[in-house]
Design an enzyme around this catalytic site. Structure first.
Site, mmCIF file in Angstrom:
data_model
loop_
_atom_site.group_PDB
_atom_site.id
_atom_site.type_symbol
_atom_site.label_atom_id
_atom_site.label_comp_id
_atom_site.label_asym_id
_atom_site.label_seq_id
_atom_site.Cartn_x
_atom_site.Cartn_y
_atom_site.Cartn_z
ATOM 1 N N LYS A 38 0.801 -1.231 0.000
ATOM 2 C CA LYS A 38 0.000 0.000 0.000
ATOM 3 C C LYS A 38 0.831 1.278 0.000
ATOM 4 O O LYS A 38 0.439 2.288 0.579
ATOM 5 C CB LYS A 38 -1.003 0.028 1.173
ATOM 6 C CG LYS A 38 -1.827 -1.202 1.347
ATOM 7 C CD LYS A 38 -2.358 -1.781 0.073
ATOM 8 C CE LYS A 38 -3.378 -0.948 -0.646
ATOM 9 N NZ LYS A 38 -3.650 -1.555 -2.000
ATOM 10 N N HIS A 50 7.684 -7.641 -1.723
ATOM 11 C CA HIS A 50 7.474 -6.836 -0.515
ATOM 12 C C HIS A 50 8.506 -7.199 0.553
ATOM 13 O O HIS A 50 8.453 -6.685 1.674
ATOM 14 C CB HIS A 50 6.088 -7.116 0.084
ATOM 15 C CG HIS A 50 4.950 -6.477 -0.661
ATOM 16 N ND1 HIS A 50 5.020 -5.238 -1.236
ATOM 17 C CD2 HIS A 50 3.680 -6.916 -0.884
ATOM 18 C CE1 HIS A 50 3.855 -4.941 -1.788
ATOM 19 N NE2 HIS A 50 3.027 -5.933 -1.598
ATOM 20 N N GLY A 92 2.210 2.294 -3.122
ATOM 21 C CA GLY A 92 2.310 2.720 -4.514
ATOM 22 C C GLY A 92 2.949 1.672 -5.420
ATOM 23 O O GLY A 92 3.436 1.995 -6.512
ATOM 24 N N THR A 93 2.899 0.419 -4.999
ATOM 25 C CA THR A 93 3.509 -0.674 -5.764
ATOM 26 C C THR A 93 2.963 -0.735 -7.194
ATOM 27 O O THR A 93 3.738 -0.870 -8.160
ATOM 28 C CB THR A 93 3.180 -2.025 -5.079
ATOM 29 O OG1 THR A 93 3.282 -1.869 -3.677
ATOM 30 C CG2 THR A 93 4.089 -3.122 -5.572
ATOM 31 N N LYS A 95 -7.879 6.262 -3.833
ATOM 32 C CA LYS A 95 -7.883 7.722 -4.029
ATOM 33 C C LYS A 95 -6.616 8.215 -4.713
ATOM 34 O O LYS A 95 -6.631 9.175 -5.454
ATOM 35 C CB LYS A 95 -7.990 8.420 -2.666
ATOM 36 C CG LYS A 95 -9.393 8.554 -2.145
ATOM 37 C CD LYS A 95 -9.376 9.570 -1.011
ATOM 38 C CE LYS A 95 -10.769 9.984 -0.615
ATOM 39 N NZ LYS A 95 -10.727 10.931 0.514
ATOM 40 N N GLY A 96 -5.498 7.575 -4.363
ATOM 41 C CA GLY A 96 -4.226 7.971 -4.971
ATOM 42 C C GLY A 96 -3.816 9.391 -4.615
ATOM 43 O O GLY A 96 -3.287 10.121 -5.455
HETATM 44 P P1 A3P Z 1 -4.780 5.016 -1.503
HETATM 45 O O1 A3P Z 1 -5.359 3.866 -0.765
HETATM 46 O O2 A3P Z 1 -4.264 6.093 -0.579
HETATM 47 O O3 A3P Z 1 -5.688 5.571 -2.534
HETATM 48 P P2 A3P Z 1 -0.168 -0.445 -3.663
HETATM 49 O O4 A3P Z 1 -0.148 -0.341 -5.161
HETATM 50 O O5 A3P Z 1 1.185 -0.611 -3.048
HETATM 51 O O6 A3P Z 1 -1.177 -1.432 -3.218
HETATM 52 O O7 A3P Z 1 -0.619 0.989 -3.118
HETATM 53 C C1 A3P Z 1 -1.958 1.389 -3.260
HETATM 54 C C2 A3P Z 1 -2.035 2.881 -3.153
HETATM 55 O O8 A3P Z 1 -1.505 3.472 -4.346
HETATM 56 C C3 A3P Z 1 -3.491 3.310 -3.074
HETATM 57 O O9 A3P Z 1 -3.495 4.504 -2.294
HETATM 58 C C4 A3P Z 1 -3.810 3.566 -4.532
HETATM 59 O O10 A3P Z 1 -4.935 4.371 -4.740
HETATM 60 C C5 A3P Z 1 -2.526 4.233 -5.000
HETATM 61 N N1 A3P Z 1 -2.315 4.124 -6.446
HETATM 62 C C6 A3P Z 1 -2.618 3.087 -7.276
HETATM 63 N N2 A3P Z 1 -2.277 3.378 -8.539
HETATM 64 C C7 A3P Z 1 -1.743 4.620 -8.528
HETATM 65 C C8 A3P Z 1 -1.218 5.472 -9.551
HETATM 66 N N3 A3P Z 1 -1.176 5.084 -10.810
HETATM 67 N N4 A3P Z 1 -0.750 6.676 -9.179
HETATM 68 C C9 A3P Z 1 -0.780 7.083 -7.885
HETATM 69 N N5 A3P Z 1 -1.283 6.321 -6.870
HETATM 70 C C10 A3P Z 1 -1.748 5.100 -7.188
#
Ligand code: A3P
Length: 327
Positions: free
Chosen positions: A65, A138, A67-68, A294-295
């Site tokens: 969580k 991870h 930004g993977t 939400k990103g």
């Molecule tokens: P939020 O829950 O704050 O919206 P991961 O990819 O490690 O699971 O992280 C998920 C987080 O990255 C989520 O944050 C998600 O909305 C955000 N996210 C997914 N795709 C993204 C993108 N292309 N650009 C920016 N943030 C992104």
């Protein structure tokens, strides 16, 4: 622990590990100094034993969580940009894989995908003709397969995020996944666990510090990034990543707007609206659509009380003190 375990050995081994209440399973276990689930432990033992790094492997490493999905999309788009059309212009046909596949299918996790469920993959077939191989994990830095740690040439890109937003993202992601058979977990309980470091692949601070230290000691091998910095100026980071992985943008590419094309292709707004990301599952039991919430930076302000924020900030300040890393 250097071998796969039989069922009985696995049970005995698990019983020997410290455990805590889990988020989406009954328990998390402390394995190699980080918290994880029994299924993950099996896969991690297997990949630590079998995975052989190749010279120019590129590993995307994150804590869940942070930004993977975004980083995987960017790494793929940057490295493969001469193979596929990165433009989203409506006038040209576009068969870019990121438009029809979730980033997790293009840059697979070692522990969730390649070595999951007792598999020992034949990577030479899976990655036939692909250079560099794009992989993800991870795992904390000290637990990476030894062939990655001892290689001078493979590259690791690490991404982390302000823990306040990370906690909120973890909370939203996992709360819907907690089986009804388990006692409910309140927001306050989750926060308490997070502040103690009890979260998948946590403690968060140890995860960050491992990669932070490695990036200071081996800057040519480990690139350390923060989600907030990427949100602030993604074009600069696309170029940084490209330089780091040895695929710098030419002047002509920059003039032709390829950096901006990649930024748009991998943007939250674009990926979230793609059919492939609105349905299906690409990692374990997780719905693709739940990967795009939400990103935004700072959503914690809508959820945490000032005293909760103060507490977690204090935890992080204490844990990161003297490291040169801060949020
Ligand atoms: P939020 O829950 O704050 O919206 P991961 O990819 O490690 O699971 O992280 C998920 C987080 O990255 C989520 O944050 C998600 O909305 C955000 N996210 C997914 N795709 C993204 C993108 N292309 N650009 C920016 N943030 C992104």
């Amino acid at each position: 622990q250097d071998a796969e375990l039989s069922n009985n050995e696995a049970k005995e081994f698990l019983l020997s590990l410290p455990k805590e209440r889990g988020w989406r399973t009954s328990h998390l276990y402390l394995f190699q100094n980080f918290w994880c689930q029994p299924k993950e432990i099996q896969a991690i033992i297997s990949l630590q034993k079998h995975f052989q790094a190749q010279e120019n492997d590129l590993l995307v490493a994150t804590i869940p969580k942070s930004g993977t999905t975004w980083l995987k999309a960017l790494a793929f788009a940057i490295v493969k940009r001469t193979h596929f059309n990165t433009s989203l212009s409506k006038t040209s046909h576009n068969d870019h894989p990121l438009l029809s596949s979730n980033p997790h299918d293009l840059v697979p996790f070692l522990e969730y995908k390649l070595y999951a469920n007792g598999r020992i993959p034949d990577l030479s077939t899976l990655f036939h003709d692909q250079e560099p191989r794009l992989l993800a994990t991870h795992l904390p830095f000290p637990s990476l397969p030894s062939s990655i740690n001892s290689s001078d040439t493979c590259r690791v890109i690490y991404l982390c995020r302000n823990p306040l937003d990370n906690f909120i993202s973890v909370w939203h992601f996992l709360k819907g996944m907690r089986p009804k058979t388990l006692p409910s977990l309140s927001f306050e309980d989750g926060f308490e666990m997070y502040c103690r470091g009890v979260v998948g692949f946590g403690p968060y601070w140890d995860h960050m510090l491992g990669y932070w230290q490695a990036s200071l000691e081996q800057p040519q091998k480990v690139l350390f990034l923060k989600y907030e910095d990427m949100k602030e100026d993604i074009s600069v980071h696309v170029k940084r990543i490209a330089d780091f992985v040895g695929f710098p943008f030419s002047l002509e590419e920059e003039k032709n707007g390829v950096v901006e094309e990649i930024v748009r292709l991998c943007s939250f707004e674009n990926l979230k609206e793609l059919e492939v990301n609105k349905s299906g599952k690409s990692i374990a039991c997780f719905e693709n659509k739940s990967l795009f919430r939400k990103g935004e930076v700072g959503d914690w302000k809508n959820h945490l009380t000032p005293s909760m924020a103060e507490r977690l900030n204090k935890v992080m300040e204490d844990k990161l003190a003297g490291s040169g890393l801060s949020f």
